[in-house]
Design a protein around this motif. Sequence first.
Motif, mmCIF file in Angstrom:
data_model
loop_
_atom_site.group_PDB
_atom_site.id
_atom_site.type_symbol
_atom_site.label_atom_id
_atom_site.label_comp_id
_atom_site.label_asym_id
_atom_site.label_seq_id
_atom_site.Cartn_x
_atom_site.Cartn_y
_atom_site.Cartn_z
ATOM 1 N N SER D 225 0.856 -1.191 0.000
ATOM 2 C CA SER D 225 0.000 0.000 0.000
ATOM 3 C C SER D 225 0.886 1.233 0.000
ATOM 4 O O SER D 225 1.699 1.417 0.901
ATOM 5 N N ASN D 226 0.735 2.073 -1.006
ATOM 6 C CA ASN D 226 1.548 3.290 -1.117
ATOM 7 C C ASN D 226 0.675 4.519 -1.239
ATOM 8 O O ASN D 226 -0.330 4.503 -1.942
ATOM 9 N N SER D 227 1.119 5.566 -0.574
ATOM 10 C CA SER D 227 0.473 6.867 -0.761
ATOM 11 C C SER D 227 1.531 7.940 -0.580
ATOM 12 O O SER D 227 2.417 7.822 0.265
ATOM 13 N N ARG D 228 1.413 8.984 -1.375
ATOM 14 C CA ARG D 228 2.333 10.118 -1.239
ATOM 15 C C ARG D 228 1.948 11.009 -0.059
ATOM 16 O O ARG D 228 2.699 11.922 0.289
ATOM 17 N N ARG D 229 0.783 10.777 0.533
ATOM 18 C CA ARG D 229 0.357 11.632 1.648
ATOM 19 C C ARG D 229 -0.564 10.858 2.570
ATOM 20 O O ARG D 229 -1.601 10.379 2.160
ATOM 21 N N SER D 230 -0.144 10.758 3.842
ATOM 22 C CA SER D 230 -0.990 10.076 4.823
ATOM 23 C C SER D 230 -1.862 11.062 5.585
ATOM 24 O O SER D 230 -2.982 10.750 5.954
ATOM 25 N N GLY D 231 -1.347 12.217 5.867
ATOM 26 C CA GLY D 231 -2.053 13.149 6.739
ATOM 27 C C GLY D 231 -1.785 12.911 8.214
ATOM 28 O O GLY D 231 -2.191 13.712 9.050
ATOM 29 N N TYR D 232 -1.105 11.822 8.546
ATOM 30 C CA TYR D 232 -0.879 11.509 9.979
ATOM 31 C C TYR D 232 0.553 11.078 10.250
ATOM 32 O O TYR D 232 0.837 10.501 11.305
ATOM 33 N N GLY D 233 1.459 11.356 9.340
ATOM 34 C CA GLY D 233 2.852 11.003 9.595
ATOM 35 C C GLY D 233 3.318 9.899 8.675
ATOM 36 O O GLY D 233 2.637 9.528 7.726
ATOM 37 N N TYR D 234 4.475 9.393 8.999
ATOM 38 C CA TYR D 234 5.188 8.442 8.137
ATOM 39 C C TYR D 234 4.728 7.041 8.537
ATOM 40 O O TYR D 234 5.172 6.497 9.544
ATOM 41 N N ASP D 235 3.847 6.466 7.747
ATOM 42 C CA ASP D 235 3.213 5.191 8.091
ATOM 43 C C ASP D 235 4.010 4.048 7.459
ATOM 44 O O ASP D 235 3.981 3.848 6.250
ATOM 45 N N GLN D 236 4.691 3.304 8.276
ATOM 46 C CA GLN D 236 5.614 2.262 7.825
ATOM 47 C C GLN D 236 5.331 1.001 8.637
ATOM 48 O O GLN D 236 5.887 0.804 9.714
ATOM 49 N N ARG D 237 4.470 0.170 8.116
ATOM 50 C CA ARG D 237 4.067 -1.027 8.874
ATOM 51 C C ARG D 237 4.178 -2.273 8.011
ATOM 52 O O ARG D 237 4.004 -2.210 6.798
ATOM 53 N N ILE D 238 4.406 -3.388 8.668
ATOM 54 C CA ILE D 238 4.431 -4.676 7.974
ATOM 55 C C ILE D 238 3.646 -5.691 8.793
ATOM 56 O O ILE D 238 3.785 -5.738 10.011
ATOM 57 N N GLU D 239 2.826 -6.478 8.115
ATOM 58 C CA GLU D 239 2.141 -7.595 8.761
ATOM 59 C C GLU D 239 2.439 -8.851 7.942
ATOM 60 O O GLU D 239 2.175 -8.889 6.741
ATOM 61 N N ALA D 240 2.950 -9.856 8.621
ATOM 62 C CA ALA D 240 3.311 -11.116 7.971
ATOM 63 C C ALA D 240 2.424 -12.217 8.552
ATOM 64 O O ALA D 240 2.553 -12.570 9.723
ATOM 65 N N PHE D 241 1.507 -12.715 7.720
ATOM 66 C CA PHE D 241 0.546 -13.734 8.149
ATOM 67 C C PHE D 241 1.147 -15.115 7.879
ATOM 68 O O PHE D 241 1.445 -15.451 6.724
ATOM 69 N N CYS D 242 1.309 -15.881 8.934
ATOM 70 C CA CYS D 242 1.985 -17.173 8.843
ATOM 71 C C CYS D 242 1.024 -18.286 9.248
ATOM 72 O O CYS D 242 -0.053 -18.038 9.783
ATOM 73 N N ALA D 243 1.473 -19.503 9.027
ATOM 74 C CA ALA D 243 0.634 -20.652 9.368
ATOM 75 C C ALA D 243 0.265 -20.669 10.851
ATOM 76 O O ALA D 243 -0.832 -21.087 11.223
ATOM 77 N N ALA D 244 1.165 -20.206 11.707
ATOM 78 C CA ALA D 244 0.911 -20.276 13.145
ATOM 79 C C ALA D 244 0.511 -18.942 13.756
ATOM 80 O O ALA D 244 0.383 -18.837 14.974
ATOM 81 N N GLY D 245 0.313 -17.912 12.929
ATOM 82 C CA GLY D 245 -0.091 -16.630 13.492
ATOM 83 C C GLY D 245 0.466 -15.465 12.693
ATOM 84 O O GLY D 245 0.899 -15.621 11.549
ATOM 85 N N LEU D 246 0.462 -14.319 13.319
ATOM 86 C CA LEU D 246 0.822 -13.063 12.653
ATOM 87 C C LEU D 246 2.029 -12.450 13.352
ATOM 88 O O LEU D 246 2.082 -12.396 14.577
ATOM 89 N N VAL D 247 2.980 -11.957 12.563
ATOM 90 C CA VAL D 247 4.062 -11.130 13.102
ATOM 91 C C VAL D 247 3.927 -9.753 12.468
ATOM 92 O O VAL D 247 3.777 -9.656 11.251
ATOM 93 N N ARG D 248 3.953 -8.737 13.299
ATOM 94 C CA ARG D 248 3.790 -7.407 12.732
ATOM 95 C C ARG D 248 4.793 -6.430 13.324
ATOM 96 O O ARG D 248 5.190 -6.560 14.482
ATOM 97 N N ALA D 249 5.153 -5.434 12.534
ATOM 98 C CA ALA D 249 5.967 -4.318 13.018
ATOM 99 C C ALA D 249 5.122 -3.065 12.864
ATOM 100 O O ALA D 249 4.581 -2.799 11.791
ATOM 101 N N ASP D 250 5.005 -2.331 13.939
ATOM 102 C CA ASP D 250 4.106 -1.176 13.957
ATOM 103 C C ASP D 250 4.905 0.122 13.764
ATOM 104 O O ASP D 250 6.125 0.101 13.683
ATOM 105 N N ASN D 251 4.208 1.225 13.713
ATOM 106 C CA ASN D 251 4.854 2.515 13.563
ATOM 107 C C ASN D 251 5.596 2.927 14.829
ATOM 108 O O ASN D 251 5.324 2.435 15.921
ATOM 109 N N VAL D 252 6.503 3.881 14.651
ATOM 110 C CA VAL D 252 7.294 4.400 15.758
ATOM 111 C C VAL D 252 6.801 5.806 16.081
ATOM 112 O O VAL D 252 6.680 6.639 15.188
ATOM 113 N N ARG D 253 6.507 6.041 17.355
ATOM 114 C CA ARG D 253 6.017 7.355 17.766
ATOM 115 C C ARG D 253 7.163 8.236 18.258
ATOM 116 O O ARG D 253 8.190 7.731 18.682
ATOM 117 N N GLU D 254 6.945 9.521 18.212
ATOM 118 C CA GLU D 254 7.990 10.440 18.695
ATOM 119 C C GLU D 254 8.267 10.215 20.172
ATOM 120 O O GLU D 254 9.415 10.185 20.601
#
Lengths: 328, 328, 328, 328
Positions: D225-254
């Motif tokens: 998912s790409n956008s040149r403008r979020s309106g809420y900051g630099y949105d950099q997330r990953i969700e990896a759906f696996c056979a045994a569950g989900l691993v995700r990396a969330d955004n970093v706050r100031e």
Amino acid sequence: MFDIALIGAGRIGRIHAANVAAEQRLRLRYVVDPMAAAAREVADGAGADVATLDAALADPAVKGVIVASATDTHLDYASRAIAAGKGVFCEKPIDLDLARARSAAGALGGADVPLLLGFNRRFDPHFRALEQRLRGGSMGALETLHIISHDPAPPPIDYVRVSGGLFKDMAIHDFDMARWLLGEEPTQVYAAASCLVDPAIGGGGDVDTARIFLRTASGKLCVISNSRRSGYGYDQRIEAFCAAGLVRADNVRETTVEAWRAAGAAADPLQNFFLDRYAAAYRAEMAHFADMLAGAAAPGVGYADGIAALALAEAAGRSAAEGAVVTL
Amino acid sequence: MFDIALIGAGRIGRIHAANVAAEQRLRLRYVVDPMAAAAREVADGAGADVATLDAALADPAVKGVIVASATDTHLDYASRAIAAGKGVFCEKPIDLDLARARSAAGALGGADVPLLLGFNRRFDPHFRALEQRLRGGSMGALETLHIISHDPAPPPIDYVRVSGGLFKDMAIHDFDMARWLLGEEPTQVYAAASCLVDPAIGGGGDVDTARIFLRTASGKLCVISNSRRSGYGYDQRIEAFCAAGLVRADNVRETTVEAWRAAGAAADPLQNFFLDRYAAAYRAEMAHFADMLAGAAAPGVGYADGIAALALAEAAGRSAAEGAVVTL
Amino acid sequence: MFDIALIGAGRIGRIHAANVAAEQRLRLRYVVDPMAAAAREVADGAGADVATLDAALADPAVKGVIVASATDTHLDYASRAIAAGKGVFCEKPIDLDLARARSAAGALGGADVPLLLGFNRRFDPHFRALEQRLRGGSMGALETLHIISHDPAPPPIDYVRVSGGLFKDMAIHDFDMARWLLGEEPTQVYAAASCLVDPAIGGGGDVDTARIFLRTASGKLCVISNSRRSGYGYDQRIEAFCAAGLVRADNVRETTVEAWRAAGAAADPLQNFFLDRYAAAYRAEMAHFADMLAGAAAPGVGYADGIAALALAEAAGRSAAEGAVVTL
Amino acid sequence: MFDIALIGAGRIGRIHAANVAAEQRLRLRYVVDPMAAAAREVADGAGADVATLDAALADPAVKGVIVASATDTHLDYASRAIAAGKGVFCEKPIDLDLARARSAAGALGGADVPLLLGFNRRFDPHFRALEQRLRGGSMGALETLHIISHDPAPPPIDYVRVSGGLFKDMAIHDFDMARWLLGEEPTQVYAAASCLVDPAIGGGGDVDTARIFLRTASGKLCVISNSRRSGYGYDQRIEAFCAAGLVRADNVRETTVEAWRAAGAAADPLQNFFLDRYAAAYRAEMAHFADMLAGAAAPGVGYADGIAALALAEAAGRSAAEGAVVTL
């Protein structure tokens, strides 16, 4: 107080029976089901009578009929209840066959017919709050939408075989949600699907994992993510990307309890069963049906919505089979 | 660019040496430490020289002195550096003995002496953002304050024995934080303490678990929670309850990664080591020292703050020993 | 199915009436209230009769009595119901006067008397999950406990005046929670309290803000935080610090919706009204009462718990008034 | 210690210069830039010399060259540095033209050539922790992947015009991330794109909003998912759906600060600027370059990765233009 006839004493029928009992404006009067013992049990629990459909429809005191029977009876029973002048609350899907569903539009889809189609998620308080934020205008125009809808674990393979397939059985909810939130009809569908969870599902010609893309005429984009098995509970999330920011509805946990240990913090699991996760939605849906019968509300989701969601499901199935974009 | 002499080439001294190197306005010129090898290693890494304290203080190019030696030398070295006309950045605590610390106030606590006391947490970006919210006024008056400060695991028992005890060694940071945020001096102290973590700590006459209560003249209440061992990492949280709501600073995790499984979601651990958790604070503290040397800032935390925090630590120790409220 | 008499048709009585209706094993038979209209309304809604207390107690079909009347009638009505051989579910507090409550212990506190005291929070699914984690043993021994219990906004001043004061009216729940979770009786109490929210509360001799310390014989420490006004909703949190880590129960939000904007992410508010926040607890409490009447469970919280919590409330009030630690 | 020549004294060049200074094993020796003043400023700050590329490459003490110049010079400068026997750290993208990039593969893509391509996100500690969880095996096989990469606000339109377009300029990072995490090459690409943010971007023939689908030969699905403008900051997330569950990396706050008010809880904003969000990644990338020069590590991401990501970007652009799925 309105008397209600319930057709179908199975799992979802029992949920509706309990919500009729809890809704002060409704009273369960008849339970209709070919399985006599099931009908009797639900009727006894509610102080209602077991009846045939004809008898229930013939009682002028009955103002509303809930159709919670097998999918292939929905059109028939809903049509007969409408013909008898009853308000109808019909479970989704309206049918598995788009052509047949369309052919019943004359009988069922008239603007003056109070038919409520059971897309219960529109009544979920979390998604409803999200929708109100979008409508409120403070977030600016909706541009793109992500819907995640993953089941905890696959249903029995016997169910999968008669379910109509992932797109009509599972994604159908998400197509309705997408239409509701986008506020605009999708004009293009692309679906990519795989069988990654259970080869038995693939063996039956179905898929268990899909990503579906919708585009509207104005260029809004929507991605739906479906899986028959998450491994971590019932994953039901929505993210709506707007001109002024993001509105999102997250998953619901069983409790707020967390255990913090050296390895990190562990939260309690997600609400895992759809009847728990959407319990409030089913209650609110029944209150809306009571509003409809009282003339205080038009159906929040109706026959035409069922047709439109089914058309998207068919298009998605075609796209996945052909590996090509389908234009509606 | 200001030349700096560093006294103390131990763990915290090395942190300061690295931050001097990274701060464009400062240059490490001398390292002073009786442990010759340690002094040599730090000096070599920074292109500085090893020197005696007298030699370093005699160099007129040296504008600032960082006192990062053993606690019982802080007063002496800081006084000598002040007497030599240097700006001083002195590690906490100023001393373990309140009377002795007070007796040095004439030499060290004058308003015109640029002495920065190393209460590094005031420079932490999270706590600083919290403090700015409080000062900003939109939350209304601060009424009550909770400070949680739990170490991951107890230090070696040999360290505990010479540390001055939990109140002077560990809670001292929290007393400073409380004074900074309350904006008002506590007038009553009550401390309840136990030895629940390690009997060896209790055997040495110390405690490892405490809850400390402070009350100010206007009735503001503060609770400080201390433990030598959390079992789940370095727990450093603040909640400030105000007339218009709550402002809180939460813990910092190593990464944002979560794993969701059937048993729930598990987050990565807290930043566990104080030098990691407060790395940004130490850098900001050094930049503030450079501001001070440039005449662009008065010390953000000074000698009088060290005395006041030490007085609270003594009062808390007395309260815990006597089981009674102590009025200051 | 057990017939139930409800004494009290006010706000909490109506909650109990609805939960009796929803609990399959219970049937509301009588409603007793000097306010005839209120009694009639509740009775009609449930298909019950309005009756005097004597008449209700005289009916041998009545197996359980719910005492939800004014606090100063609790002891009298509960005693009479017990004397009539009924199972009793009595709202908290048992009384505002510790001596009087103790004097009724002979009649009410016998081990064979099935009296359930309405400390509903023990039945909250979040706190219950926390308690089970503690009992489960994987977290190691509980060492310290933090309970935060802040109301959204102060009640009407007329209510405050007759409430018995913050410690008996509000903190009483937290004293019960502390005893339940600590698994050990507190032996020392220290309470610091202020009037920071509304001078009218202070004018009546009460306080609106308090921090209470408890210590048990083995050295476990507990801090209770109370406020009559949070400004941000109903703040109900527990943190239990154990040898192997932390178990915590967090607040419950109205929905999971968040809006992310340039200024940060904003979450939906906390569940704000205690009847919403604890709706599941009230339902579970009624199911437990049904279990009791069926002989399937001993009261999870009984008369002696009411006495113990009241004793802590009195001690806290004394401590706050005298500014000193109170030993029990 | 290895001497380094830096080509390019612009924004990213300065980041690399600072990280060379902070990396003990590297020393900045030369700065090369046609903008003499910029080269001089960077060189002076690091104790380095300004030089021509030829002179820098001729110095046998120089072991590594960092190519941080304009994109259309990457291939030329990297080739010349390789020919001179230097280790190369080349900024992404390798080129905007796939055919040209491929034609340089002989000179640049040999297995024995230590060329590091600057896909910095592979070195981000959050994404790296996610990747290690996937590789660790406890989550089961990766099945589907979601990558969200939204910029806070569009770059200047002049930059957009020469950027190569959204797919080559922005999504290129996400293609590399997808390849790295999927562990398998995508064989199908579908991209849907719109101009929803700024008509000026569309006017230049580019898009500002896109959803990209990838499918691998084994049926793994990925959505970017790409956008040149979020309106809420630099949105950099990953969700990896696996056979045994989900691993995700969330955004970093100031910061971790939250303000709770009647309207809900408001968190501090996301880290908004890519140089802040990825500061740790840039540092780790430079440490990896030092490892490479020391012979202790092969390049973690190399020339072939740049070609592969560029091929996906071209395919995505073609798919969006034609509205059809592209098979690789």
